[in-house]
Design a protein around this motif. Sequence first.
Motif, PDB file in Angstrom:
ATOM      1  N   PRO A   1     -33.310 -38.599   4.132  1.00 46.10           N
ATOM      2  CA  PRO A   1     -31.995 -39.261   4.140  1.00 46.10           C
ATOM      3  C   PRO A   1     -32.114 -40.704   3.670  1.00 46.10           C
ATOM      4  N   PRO A   2     -31.076 -41.247   3.090  1.00 46.22           N
ATOM      5  CA  PRO A   2     -31.162 -42.611   2.585  1.00 46.22           C
ATOM      6  C   PRO A   2     -31.227 -43.622   3.719  1.00 46.22           C
ATOM      7  N   LYS A   3     -31.941 -44.686   3.456  1.00 47.77           N
ATOM      8  CA  LYS A   3     -31.990 -45.770   4.434  1.00 47.77           C
ATOM      9  C   LYS A   3     -31.267 -46.964   3.832  1.00 47.77           C
ATOM     10  N   ALA A   4     -30.710 -47.768   4.722  1.00 46.93           N
ATOM     11  CA  ALA A   4     -30.017 -48.956   4.235  1.00 46.93           C
ATOM     12  C   ALA A   4     -31.050 -50.023   3.920  1.00 46.93           C
ATOM     13  N   ILE A   5     -30.883 -50.621   2.778  1.00 46.16           N
ATOM     14  CA  ILE A   5     -31.823 -51.661   2.369  1.00 46.16           C
ATOM     15  C   ILE A   5     -31.027 -52.937   2.186  1.00 46.16           C
ATOM     16  N   SER A   6     -31.504 -54.000   2.792  1.00 45.97           N
ATOM     17  CA  SER A   6     -30.816 -55.272   2.649  1.00 45.97           C
ATOM     18  C   SER A   6     -31.717 -56.231   1.903  1.00 45.97           C
ATOM     19  N   GLU A   7     -31.103 -57.006   1.051  1.00 45.06           N
ATOM     20  CA  GLU A   7     -31.894 -57.931   0.254  1.00 45.06           C
ATOM     21  C   GLU A   7     -31.021 -59.123  -0.110  1.00 45.06           C
ATOM     22  N   THR A   8     -31.644 -60.267  -0.152  1.00 46.40           N
ATOM     23  CA  THR A   8     -30.903 -61.470  -0.527  1.00 46.40           C
ATOM     24  C   THR A   8     -30.974 -61.647  -2.040  1.00 46.40           C
ATOM     25  N   PHE A   9     -29.863 -61.991  -2.613  1.00 49.14           N
ATOM     26  CA  PHE A   9     -29.808 -62.272  -4.048  1.00 49.14           C
ATOM     27  C   PHE A   9     -29.160 -63.638  -4.235  1.00 49.14           C
ATOM     28  N   THR A  10     -29.497 -64.270  -5.320  1.00 50.35           N
ATOM     29  CA  THR A  10     -28.850 -65.540  -5.646  1.00 50.35           C
ATOM     30  C   THR A  10     -27.828 -65.297  -6.749  1.00 50.35           C
ATOM     31  N   VAL A  11     -26.636 -65.766  -6.503  1.00 50.10           N
ATOM     32  CA  VAL A  11     -25.592 -65.627  -7.541  1.00 50.10           C
ATOM     33  C   VAL A  11     -26.002 -66.504  -8.712  1.00 50.10           C
ATOM     34  N   VAL A  12     -26.090 -65.900  -9.899  1.00 49.87           N
ATOM     35  CA  VAL A  12     -26.498 -66.695 -11.056  1.00 49.87           C
ATOM     36  C   VAL A  12     -25.356 -66.866 -12.063  1.00 49.87           C
ATOM     37  N   ASP A  13     -24.383 -65.987 -11.988  1.00 50.71           N
ATOM     38  CA  ASP A  13     -23.263 -66.137 -12.931  1.00 50.71           C
ATOM     39  C   ASP A  13     -22.111 -65.251 -12.473  1.00 50.71           C
ATOM     40  N   PHE A  14     -20.959 -65.496 -13.057  1.00 54.03           N
ATOM     41  CA  PHE A  14     -19.805 -64.629 -12.844  1.00 54.03           C
ATOM     42  C   PHE A  14     -19.431 -63.983 -14.174  1.00 54.03           C
ATOM     43  N   TYR A  15     -18.819 -62.839 -14.106  1.00 53.74           N
ATOM     44  CA  TYR A  15     -18.169 -62.316 -15.312  1.00 53.74           C
ATOM     45  C   TYR A  15     -16.695 -62.156 -14.998  1.00 53.74           C
ATOM     46  N   GLU A  16     -15.877 -62.361 -16.009  1.00 54.78           N
ATOM     47  CA  GLU A  16     -14.438 -62.228 -15.823  1.00 54.78           C
ATOM     48  C   GLU A  16     -13.893 -61.462 -17.013  1.00 54.78           C
ATOM     49  N   SER A  17     -13.755 -60.161 -16.842  1.00 51.66           N
ATOM     50  CA  SER A  17     -13.212 -59.342 -17.927  1.00 51.66           C
ATOM     51  C   SER A  17     -11.698 -59.332 -17.871  1.00 51.66           C
ATOM     52  N   LYS A  18     -11.141 -59.934 -16.846  1.00 53.66           N
ATOM     53  CA  LYS A  18      -9.695 -59.994 -16.627  1.00 53.66           C
ATOM     54  C   LYS A  18      -9.096 -58.627 -16.374  1.00 53.66           C
ATOM     55  N   MET A  19      -9.927 -57.679 -16.076  1.00 51.31           N
ATOM     56  CA  MET A  19      -9.496 -56.372 -15.647  1.00 51.31           C
ATOM     57  C   MET A  19      -9.827 -56.363 -14.165  1.00 51.31           C
ATOM     58  N   ASN A  20      -8.843 -56.455 -13.312  1.00 52.88           N
ATOM     59  CA  ASN A  20      -9.112 -56.673 -11.892  1.00 52.88           C
ATOM     60  C   ASN A  20     -10.004 -55.585 -11.316  1.00 52.88           C
ATOM     61  N   GLU A  21      -9.765 -54.365 -11.802  1.00 58.63           N
ATOM     62  CA  GLU A  21     -10.538 -53.243 -11.303  1.00 58.63           C
ATOM     63  C   GLU A  21     -12.044 -53.472 -11.491  1.00 58.63           C
ATOM     64  N   TYR A  22     -12.387 -54.080 -12.636  1.00 52.96           N
ATOM     65  CA  TYR A  22     -13.800 -54.329 -12.918  1.00 52.96           C
ATOM     66  C   TYR A  22     -14.262 -55.614 -12.240  1.00 52.96           C
ATOM     67  N   ASP A  23     -13.400 -56.622 -12.308  1.00 55.61           N
ATOM     68  CA  ASP A  23     -13.815 -57.920 -11.789  1.00 55.61           C
ATOM     69  C   ASP A  23     -14.004 -57.888 -10.274  1.00 55.61           C
ATOM     70  N   ALA A  24     -13.329 -56.960  -9.612  1.00 55.92           N
ATOM     71  CA  ALA A  24     -13.422 -56.907  -8.160  1.00 55.92           C
ATOM     72  C   ALA A  24     -14.362 -55.810  -7.701  1.00 55.92           C
ATOM     73  N   GLY A  25     -14.989 -55.106  -8.634  1.00 56.80           N
ATOM     74  CA  GLY A  25     -15.707 -53.918  -8.219  1.00 56.80           C
ATOM     75  C   GLY A  25     -17.181 -53.860  -8.540  1.00 56.80           C
ATOM     76  N   PHE A  26     -17.666 -54.738  -9.429  1.00 57.03           N
ATOM     77  CA  PHE A  26     -19.045 -54.576  -9.867  1.00 57.03           C
ATOM     78  C   PHE A  26     -19.872 -55.820  -9.616  1.00 57.03           C
ATOM     79  N   ALA A  27     -21.149 -55.579  -9.318  1.00 54.73           N
ATOM     80  CA  ALA A  27     -22.119 -56.668  -9.250  1.00 54.73           C
ATOM     81  C   ALA A  27     -23.327 -56.195 -10.039  1.00 54.73           C
ATOM     82  N   PHE A  28     -23.882 -57.093 -10.843  1.00 58.76           N
ATOM     83  CA  PHE A  28     -24.995 -56.710 -11.694  1.00 58.76           C
ATOM     84  C   PHE A  28     -26.278 -57.382 -11.214  1.00 58.76           C
ATOM     85  N   VAL A  29     -27.340 -56.562 -11.131  1.00 59.06           N
ATOM     86  CA  VAL A  29     -28.644 -57.104 -10.729  1.00 59.06           C
ATOM     87  C   VAL A  29     -29.684 -56.587 -11.720  1.00 59.06           C
ATOM     88  N   PRO A  30     -30.875 -57.167 -11.738  1.00 59.35           N
ATOM     89  CA  PRO A  30     -31.902 -56.674 -12.668  1.00 59.35           C
ATOM     90  C   PRO A  30     -32.283 -55.235 -12.330  1.00 59.35           C
TER      91      PRO A  30
END
Lengths: 566, 271
Positions: A322-351
């Motif tokens: 079964p999956p385990k919850a993994i917590s990790e700290t990330f540093t915000v390095v940038d924002f993206y604003e596609s002006k599509m609220n659905e995307y702007d409010a729904g995605f976070a990108f990490v390496p």
Amino acid sequence: MYKLMLCLRYLRTRYIALASIISVTLGVATMVVVNAVMSGFSHEMHVRLHGILSDVVMESHSLDGFYRWKEHMEAVRQVAGDEIQDMTVTVHVPAMLNIMVRDQWLPRQVTVIGIDDETYNKVSDFSKYLKHPANREQVDFNLKESGYDAPEDSKLAEAGWLYRREKIRYQQELEAEMRRFELLNRSVQARHTADPNEIDNLVSPLDLTRNEPDGPVKPKFADDPNAPPVPGPPPAEIADRIAHQKQPEIEPALAGGDPFAARYKQPESTTFDPMKHQAPGIILGMAVASIRQRDAEGKVQDYFLAVPGDDVRLTFPSAESPPKAISETFTVVDFYESKMNEYDAGFAFVPLSRLQSLRYMTHPDLGSAVSTIQIRLKPGADLQGFTNRLRAAFPPETHPYRIQSWRDLQGPLLAAVQMEKTILNILLFLIIGVAGFGILATFYMIVVEKTKDIGILKSLGASGGGIMSIFVGYGLSLGIVGSGVGCILGLLFVWNINRVAKLIEIITGREVFDPTIYYFQEIPTIIEPMAIVMVVTGAMLIAVMASVLPAIRAARLHPVEALRYE
Amino acid sequence: MSNTMSDSCLSTPTSPAVAPAEKRSGTQINTDRFDTPIEVDRPILQTIGLHKSYRKGQHVVPVLRGVDFVANEGRVTSIIGQSGSGKSTLLHLLGTLDVPDQGEIYFDEKRTDNLPIRQRDKLRNGKFGLIFQFYHLLPELSTLENVLTPAMISHGLFRYWAARKQLKERAKHLLDLVGLGHRLTHKPRELSGGEMQRTAIARALISNPKVLLADEPTGNLDRQTGREVLNILRKLNEEQGLTIVMVTHDQTIADEADSIVRLFEGCVETV
Ligand SMILES: Nc1ncnc2c1ncn2[C@@H]1O[C@H](COP(=O)(O)OP(=O)(O)OP(=O)(O)O)[C@@H](O)[C@H]1O
Ligand SMILES: [Mg+2]
């Protein structure tokens, strides 16, 4: 010849017919404007909807992803390699993002996408929407010193390393201060408990009476030897101890004359120093980390919960069962604003690699697992055709993949916009149709009024067809004038639409175009020559058709009866 | 048989129903002195047993009940009769504006009443000049343009453009002929009745017609002005040999004609 001449004469002497053509003019103008604005909106919408998405996504059903993605990419290339421009892989996983706002963790639900910063911006316009100019050139997950694109007064404008250092310093000072007070408290307590060991250990030059709740309150005079000292940095030994407690730095043993030191060169510091180091980078959607509101003056303002430089915590399931919850700290390095609220409010990108290792998606033999293959097609390639072929190559019966184009993902919305446009066009064309009936009535009256003249022309040998062409020509020229003028009016309106909107705003005091809703500052317009040609010819056809009926009546008039007509 | 008696005229001995071809041989006299045949009273317009009735629902109004009419080339023929006797109707039939219910119409020995509509339009445009009691000028056009209208109808756009100089010259010449050379640009409403009628005559002449059909050309004019109009018509007849068929209800005007046809209740009365 007489047809042309009479046609022109009737045009010149019958202004009432020109009045009837005004409705055609207005109809055409409205259609031109509406089509231009609708095209503008829908183009903008397409761009937005496509936004950070690639053209086609091949996605595994399971959260755990699939391993042999290189083979799959090869297979995809075999389906239609000549249509593919670029491909990349990503890992998608639902996650909870926690942002620290005023000492409270604020949770946000996002989809975390692990991307390969080298290739991901080749398959989508993702990087175009980033806030830092350097990231727009080439995305990396490193925090930038400063220079994020934002309005002057926005918090985002001063984000970056500068901000981070400022913040950490402040935090550390605060922490040191706290610690000092804690220490003081402890020493006070120690004195009360009168443990001699403790007192010996705590050689404190501070006047402790101030913090003693039940101690006598002394007057605060500058020259009073008992006055409390001015708050300043903690005494050297304490500060030293604090520093050693918090950051026991291990200096790399380079100073010694070890000739191989460079080979064993270790990272500058193996300990995380928030002043110098960042956690793995994360790029957040603008709406994930901010709230767009109007301030008291009605100005649109973004309130940021986090800006580049802040640390956030991400919790997501691992790729196990079964999956385990993994917590990790990330540093915000940038924002993206596609002006599509659905995307702007729904995605976070990490390496990608980071996410893969955190989720245990690497296998010693199989390599790494991914959850999607993202494909960008060459410009002009047949999106639907490619998707269909890909689906045929990976049938859902045997392959656990969902293959969708970006249009499939936004299908209902796109269809709704298209439908809206079609219906508006039909309605507006009906307006021109109504104008056509106006022409019909006017022309009928003109024919009745001209009955005698028609009789005269027939008595002079004019044929029915000739008489008819006078009136049809009349209708055609009115149609040309009407739709021509309408077209010009419409185009003028379109070219000045934002000025017109402003004017209406000034007159009515109401905002015509609310940027909090639409996310763009100006009304977008696209003039499609084909649409204009269709509208103009349609209007002319209606004018001609409306004149045909009266013209037929005129042609059928009996010369003798027409001559008798008074 | 009493029904037919009331519906058609008694055939008169002066106008036997003879086919025009037969009649032609009878009207040509060959003399020894001339090589070419001298035409004496060659009929250019002729009707045989013309019937025309107007129908209004079930009600049938018989207007012409077997009219035999002859107009000879180069002559002035006047049609006289009471109001409602069918003079205008007859003239319209002669001018191919309408078709008879029964009977035949010949122009220049060719039957016209059964021609297709296009050819009748063409005939009316080229061979007949029509003049009406109420002038019937087009109000939007100037005098000159009104005169040119039949030419515009007969010429296509490009042919007209090519020939416009000559046509305009001819129109001006005709307007000079009727004494209106100085009113070329006036609109009909700026003209007097006599001037309008003279414009109508000029218009009737523009396409060089064989026959001038005039329906009470002086009916709306005072005696003096009417006289001027009649003088113009007479002059045209004498100088150019134009055949004129003129409807009138004025006996004195009718008397000036070469021959008179009197209509009475849709039948030709023997004078
Ligand atoms: N369209 C029509 N429908 C019914 N009856 C008609 C129509 N046109 C003419 N008539 C009738 O035909 C008859 C002859 O008309 P026409 O105009 O030929 O007379 P007219 O001899 O020219 O009279 P006037 O001297 O008044 O001009 C009249 O009784 C008229 O009522
Ligand atoms: Mg009459």
